[in-house]
Design a protein around this motif. Structure first.
Motif, PDB file in Angstrom:
ATOM      1  N   TRP A  19     -38.339  -0.199  23.177  1.00 24.32           N
ATOM      2  CA  TRP A  19     -37.371  -1.183  23.804  1.00 24.32           C
ATOM      3  C   TRP A  19     -36.285  -0.305  24.251  1.00 24.32           C
ATOM      4  N   THR A  20     -35.772  -0.466  25.586  1.00 20.57           N
ATOM      5  CA  THR A  20     -34.714  -0.007  26.274  1.00 20.57           C
ATOM      6  C   THR A  20     -33.895  -1.088  26.733  1.00 20.57           C
ATOM      7  N   GLU A  21     -32.447  -0.335  26.992  1.00 22.11           N
ATOM      8  CA  GLU A  21     -31.531  -1.361  27.732  1.00 22.11           C
ATOM      9  C   GLU A  21     -30.786  -0.269  28.465  1.00 22.11           C
ATOM     10  N   ARG A  22     -30.281  -0.774  29.775  1.00 22.19           N
ATOM     11  CA  ARG A  22     -29.565  -0.207  30.488  1.00 22.19           C
ATOM     12  C   ARG A  22     -28.566  -0.826  31.089  1.00 22.19           C
ATOM     13  N   ARG A  23     -27.304  -0.105  30.955  1.00 21.54           N
ATOM     14  CA  ARG A  23     -25.972  -1.015  31.093  1.00 21.54           C
ATOM     15  C   ARG A  23     -25.012  -0.222  32.259  1.00 21.54           C
ATOM     16  N   GLY A  24     -24.278  -0.717  33.241  1.00 23.08           N
ATOM     17  CA  GLY A  24     -23.364  -0.076  34.045  1.00 23.08           C
ATOM     18  C   GLY A  24     -24.095   0.214  35.474  1.00 23.08           C
ATOM     19  N   ALA A  25     -23.331   0.916  36.401  1.00 25.11           N
ATOM     20  CA  ALA A  25     -23.844   0.833  37.595  1.00 25.11           C
ATOM     21  C   ALA A  25     -24.971   1.821  37.537  1.00 25.11           C
ATOM     22  N   PRO A  26     -26.071   1.363  38.411  1.00 23.85           N
ATOM     23  CA  PRO A  26     -27.332   2.183  38.309  1.00 23.85           C
ATOM     24  C   PRO A  26     -27.319   3.514  38.833  1.00 23.85           C
ATOM     25  N   ALA A  37     -31.081   7.429  11.921  1.00 21.33           N
ATOM     26  CA  ALA A  37     -32.471   7.059  11.285  1.00 21.33           C
ATOM     27  C   ALA A  37     -32.364   5.462  10.658  1.00 21.33           C
ATOM     28  N   ALA A  38     -33.444   4.829  11.291  1.00 23.28           N
ATOM     29  CA  ALA A  38     -33.753   3.736  10.814  1.00 23.28           C
ATOM     30  C   ALA A  38     -32.656   2.302  11.366  1.00 23.28           C
ATOM     31  N   VAL A  39     -32.056   3.098  12.314  1.00 22.59           N
ATOM     32  CA  VAL A  39     -31.200   2.028  13.215  1.00 22.59           C
ATOM     33  C   VAL A  39     -31.594   1.822  14.370  1.00 22.59           C
ATOM     34  N   ALA A  40     -31.546   0.389  14.807  1.00 22.31           N
ATOM     35  CA  ALA A  40     -31.996   0.144  16.164  1.00 22.31           C
ATOM     36  C   ALA A  40     -31.083   0.544  17.321  1.00 22.31           C
ATOM     37  N   GLY A  41     -31.274   0.473  18.519  1.00 22.80           N
ATOM     38  CA  GLY A  41     -30.357   0.852  19.632  1.00 22.80           C
ATOM     39  C   GLY A  41     -29.263  -0.031  19.522  1.00 22.80           C
ATOM     40  N   VAL A  42     -29.143  -1.239  19.271  1.00 20.12           N
ATOM     41  CA  VAL A  42     -28.218  -2.318  19.170  1.00 20.12           C
ATOM     42  C   VAL A  42     -27.043  -1.952  18.013  1.00 20.12           C
ATOM     43  N   GLY A  43     -27.445  -1.065  17.238  1.00 27.83           N
ATOM     44  CA  GLY A  43     -26.622  -0.417  16.118  1.00 27.83           C
ATOM     45  C   GLY A  43     -25.395   0.251  16.868  1.00 27.83           C
ATOM     46  N   TRP A  44     -25.597   0.577  18.194  1.00 27.76           N
ATOM     47  CA  TRP A  44     -24.339   1.235  18.991  1.00 27.76           C
ATOM     48  C   TRP A  44     -23.578  -0.221  19.472  1.00 27.76           C
ATOM     49  N   PRO A  45     -22.253  -0.057  18.729  1.00 27.08           N
ATOM     50  CA  PRO A  45     -21.257  -1.217  19.102  1.00 27.08           C
ATOM     51  C   PRO A  45     -21.253  -1.848  20.652  1.00 27.08           C
ATOM     52  N   GLU A  46     -21.292  -2.886  20.813  1.00 26.28           N
ATOM     53  CA  GLU A  46     -21.164  -3.400  22.184  1.00 26.28           C
ATOM     54  C   GLU A  46     -19.979  -3.192  22.862  1.00 26.28           C
ATOM     55  N   GLU A  47     -18.777  -3.016  22.165  1.00 31.82           N
ATOM     56  CA  GLU A  47     -17.680  -2.817  22.843  1.00 31.82           C
ATOM     57  C   GLU A  47     -17.631  -1.295  23.284  1.00 31.82           C
ATOM     58  N   MET A  48     -18.216  -0.559  22.541  1.00 36.54           N
ATOM     59  CA  MET A  48     -18.417   1.035  22.916  1.00 36.54           C
ATOM     60  C   MET A  48     -19.373   1.039  24.032  1.00 36.54           C
ATOM     61  N   VAL A  49     -20.322   0.521  24.106  1.00 38.29           N
ATOM     62  CA  VAL A  49     -21.441   0.446  24.916  1.00 38.29           C
ATOM     63  C   VAL A  49     -20.549   0.101  26.375  1.00 38.29           C
ATOM     64  N   ASP A  50     -19.983  -1.193  26.424  1.00 35.19           N
ATOM     65  CA  ASP A  50     -19.480  -1.560  27.557  1.00 35.19           C
ATOM     66  C   ASP A  50     -18.258  -0.667  28.081  1.00 35.19           C
ATOM     67  N   ALA A  51     -17.464   0.085  27.161  1.00 29.70           N
ATOM     68  CA  ALA A  51     -16.358   1.110  27.661  1.00 29.70           C
ATOM     69  C   ALA A  51     -17.069   2.434  28.209  1.00 29.70           C
ATOM     70  N   LEU A  52     -18.232   2.680  27.749  1.00 30.32           N
ATOM     71  CA  LEU A  52     -18.773   4.001  28.224  1.00 30.32           C
ATOM     72  C   LEU A  52     -19.590   3.506  29.717  1.00 30.32           C
ATOM     73  N   ALA A  53     -19.983   2.260  29.705  1.00 31.65           N
ATOM     74  CA  ALA A  53     -20.733   1.778  31.103  1.00 31.65           C
ATOM     75  C   ALA A  53     -19.766   1.478  31.949  1.00 31.65           C
ATOM     76  N   GLU A  54     -18.456   1.445  31.798  1.00 33.65           N
ATOM     77  CA  GLU A  54     -17.528   1.605  32.847  1.00 33.65           C
ATOM     78  C   GLU A  54     -17.465   2.888  33.813  1.00 33.65           C
ATOM     79  N   HIS A  55     -18.089   3.799  33.243  1.00 33.31           N
ATOM     80  CA  HIS A  55     -18.105   5.208  33.896  1.00 33.31           C
ATOM     81  C   HIS A  55     -19.583   5.852  34.035  1.00 33.31           C
ATOM     82  N   HIS A  56     -20.345   5.166  33.171  1.00 30.33           N
ATOM     83  CA  HIS A  56     -21.854   5.856  33.380  1.00 30.33           C
ATOM     84  C   HIS A  56     -22.879   4.710  33.282  1.00 30.33           C
ATOM     85  N   HIS A  57     -23.755   5.213  33.540  1.00 30.01           N
ATOM     86  CA  HIS A  57     -25.367   4.123  33.593  1.00 30.01           C
ATOM     87  C   HIS A  57     -25.902   4.455  32.256  1.00 30.01           C
ATOM     88  N   VAL A  58     -25.409   3.663  31.141  1.00 26.33           N
ATOM     89  CA  VAL A  58     -25.690   3.789  29.867  1.00 26.33           C
ATOM     90  C   VAL A  58     -27.003   3.265  29.643  1.00 26.33           C
TER      91      VAL A  58
END
Length: 301
Positions: A19-26, A37-58
């Motif tokens: 499973w993959t998810e992309r967020r931010g401008a393509p 280890a043993a942690v799904a991708g959604v273990g990355w906090p939403e707030e952090m992903v959103d902040a990074l996605a303001e500048h990156h295609h995360v």
């Protein structure tokens, strides 16, 4: 402009879907997040992903045997190095020639493997809460040399928690266990927000569709991971975070990592342990963005 998250399954190996998810401008610079280890991708906090996605295609994804990706270790065993190849497979499937990478814990080791084996796929790397895949010794500021194998071990309270058998006593009991796990991993320098981590783990459970924890990554063959020479030759910009409250790979593991990986530099994240509570997310995002921006400027120059 708002860009909604895009989910996609990719084939990493015969019989293995991730499973993959992309967020931010393509068209923004890609940034691949690699979890522990043993942690799904959604273990990355939403707030952090959103902040990074303001500048990156995360891009974030579920490792094998986590989240919504294939769960088949018992029928189809794999090595830890195969998890690093999965990261490359994600980039291949999403048609991303090169990406910035950020890895936490085991994700930091997998990022090192990609750096060593596929440096042409990496624009920059940020390594958090991890240890060096190198046999070179650590040399302290006073000149004292310490063999890599003799650097400080994982804290006893972490090992004790990892050694406890995981009993199926229902969802709420499992959430209790995971919250206590984050309490220990978070270290002792920041107040612990139990509600925050309970909400995080509840989202992880909803995402996966099960609260049962996987032990696959702990059982996977971890041989063949050392990359001493290629890491020393590395020319990709690398940022290593120093987490002063880190109980899994405590200092001087980050300093050792910065010594043995060519072109690496250090940044301290105040109060950080082996977790991503709100208090560390702002400084961590700022450090990652400064690093990716500097790497882009270096390439342009």
């Amino acid at each position: 402009m708002y860009h909604p998250a895009t989910e996609q399954y990719i084939d990493a190996d015969p019989g293995v879907r991730l499973w993959t998810e992309r967020r931010g401008a393509p068209d923004a610079p890609p940034l691949l997040l690699v979890m522990g280890a043993a942690v799904a991708g959604v273990g990355w906090p939403e707030e952090m992903v959103d902040a990074l996605a303001e500048h990156h295609h995360v891009i974030r994804y579920d490792h094998r045997d986590t989240g919504r990706s294939t769960t088949a270790y018992d029928e189809q065993p794999y090595r830890v190095v195969d998890l690093a190849q999965d990261a490359v497979a994600v980039l291949d499937a999403l048609e991303i020639p090169r990406a910035h990478m950020a890895g936490l814990s085991l994700g930091g080791m997998l990022t090192q493997l990609v750096l060593a084996d596929h440096p042409d796929r990496v624009l920059s790397a940020t390594l958090m809460g991890t240890c060096a895949l190198s046999t070179r010794p650590y040399v302290a500021p006073d000149g004292t040399s310490t063999p890599a194998a003799e650097l400080p071990p994982i804290f006893p309270e972490v090992l004790e928690m990892w050694a406890r058998p995981v009993e199926d006593e229902g969802l709420e009991a499992e959430l209790d266990r995971r919250v206590e796990h984050w309490r220990v991993l978070g270290g002792d320098q920041l107040p612990f927000d139990e509600g925050y981590f309970r909400d995080l783990e509840r989202r992880v459970v909803v995402h996966a569709g099960t609260y049962k924890a996987s032990t696959a990554h702990g059982r996977a063959d971890d041989s063949g991971m050392l990359r001493t020479a290629p890491l020393a030759r590395n020319e990709v910009p690398v940022l290593v975070t120093v987490a002063p409250a880190e109980p899994v790979f405590p200092p001087p593991h980050p300093q050792h990592l910065a010594q043995v990986v060519g072109g690496a530099r250090l940044v301290e994240i105040p109060g950080m342990g082996h977790a991503l509570p709100p208090a560390v997310q702002g400084p961590l995002v700022a450090a990652i963005l400064e690093h990716t921006s500097a790497a882009a400027a270096r390439r342009a120059g």
